[in-house]
Design a protein around this motif. Structure first.
Motif, PDB file in Angstrom:
ATOM      1  N   THR A  29       0.824  -1.205   0.000  1.00  0.00           N
ATOM      2  CA  THR A  29       0.000   0.000   0.000  1.00  0.00           C
ATOM      3  C   THR A  29       0.858   1.255   0.000  1.00  0.00           C
ATOM      4  O   THR A  29       2.002   1.243   0.449  1.00  0.00           O
ATOM      5  N   ARG A  30       0.264   2.321  -0.494  1.00  0.00           N
ATOM      6  CA  ARG A  30       0.892   3.640  -0.393  1.00  0.00           C
ATOM      7  C   ARG A  30      -0.194   4.690  -0.517  1.00  0.00           C
ATOM      8  O   ARG A  30      -1.156   4.540  -1.279  1.00  0.00           O
ATOM      9  N   VAL A  45      -6.398   9.253 -12.593  1.00  0.00           N
ATOM     10  CA  VAL A  45      -6.633   8.887 -13.992  1.00  0.00           C
ATOM     11  C   VAL A  45      -5.376   8.261 -14.584  1.00  0.00           C
ATOM     12  O   VAL A  45      -5.447   7.253 -15.308  1.00  0.00           O
ATOM     13  N   HIS A  46      -4.211   8.816 -14.259  1.00  0.00           N
ATOM     14  CA  HIS A  46      -2.953   8.279 -14.774  1.00  0.00           C
ATOM     15  C   HIS A  46      -2.732   6.851 -14.254  1.00  0.00           C
ATOM     16  O   HIS A  46      -2.329   5.957 -15.013  1.00  0.00           O
ATOM     17  N   VAL A  91       3.738   3.486 -10.908  1.00  0.00           N
ATOM     18  CA  VAL A  91       3.079   4.608 -10.233  1.00  0.00           C
ATOM     19  C   VAL A  91       4.138   5.530  -9.627  1.00  0.00           C
ATOM     20  O   VAL A  91       4.036   6.757  -9.742  1.00  0.00           O
ATOM     21  N   GLU A  92       5.156   4.965  -9.011  1.00  0.00           N
ATOM     22  CA  GLU A  92       6.240   5.769  -8.439  1.00  0.00           C
ATOM     23  C   GLU A  92       6.888   6.645  -9.513  1.00  0.00           C
ATOM     24  O   GLU A  92       7.295   7.774  -9.229  1.00  0.00           O
ATOM     25  N   ALA A  93       6.988   6.150 -10.719  1.00  0.00           N
ATOM     26  CA  ALA A  93       7.633   6.892 -11.800  1.00  0.00           C
ATOM     27  C   ALA A  93       6.819   8.107 -12.239  1.00  0.00           C
ATOM     28  O   ALA A  93       7.393   9.129 -12.642  1.00  0.00           O
ATOM     29  N   VAL A  94       5.490   8.019 -12.177  1.00  0.00           N
ATOM     30  CA  VAL A  94       4.655   9.118 -12.672  1.00  0.00           C
ATOM     31  C   VAL A  94       4.150  10.058 -11.587  1.00  0.00           C
ATOM     32  O   VAL A  94       3.796  11.206 -11.869  1.00  0.00           O
TER      33      VAL A  94
END
Length: 101
Positions: A29-30, A45-46, A91-94
């Motif tokens: 989780t984050r 959305v991303h 997700v971390e990248a964006v």
């Protein structure tokens, strides 16, 4: 073919590379904080787009200025797999591009 569950050691190793992600029960989780509700909606959305590309979906929750994710792999008996780690990495990248911290 179902994804293989990661060992506890492999989950721990993956989380060392994913700042602020945690193992909670059988999921990683984050929660991201963003500068505004609009920015949080944009990140949501991303993330949804990434999930569609990977054909792997998390529990994704939009708050006022937060986005929370919780993910495991259902076809691996609800365990954490490489698919979950790959989603978290994407997700971390964006997220920084949306102002997430």
């Amino acid at each position: 073919m179902p994804a293989e569950p990661l060992s506890a050691h492999d989950v721990e190793a993956a989380l060392r590379e994913l700042p602020d992600w945690r193992l909670e029960g059988d999921r990683i989780t984050r929660t991201y904080r963003l500068p505004s509700h609009f920015a949080a909606a944009g990140l949501t959305v991303h993330v949804a787009q990434i999930q569609e590309e990977l054909d792997h979906h998390s529990e994704l929750t939009l708050g006022y200025n937060t986005v929370a994710l919780a993910v495991n792999t259902h076809d691996a008996g609800g365990a954490v797999t490489r698919k979950d780690v790959a989603l978290a990495e994407r997700v971390e990248a964006v997220a920084p591009g949306h102002g997430a911290r």
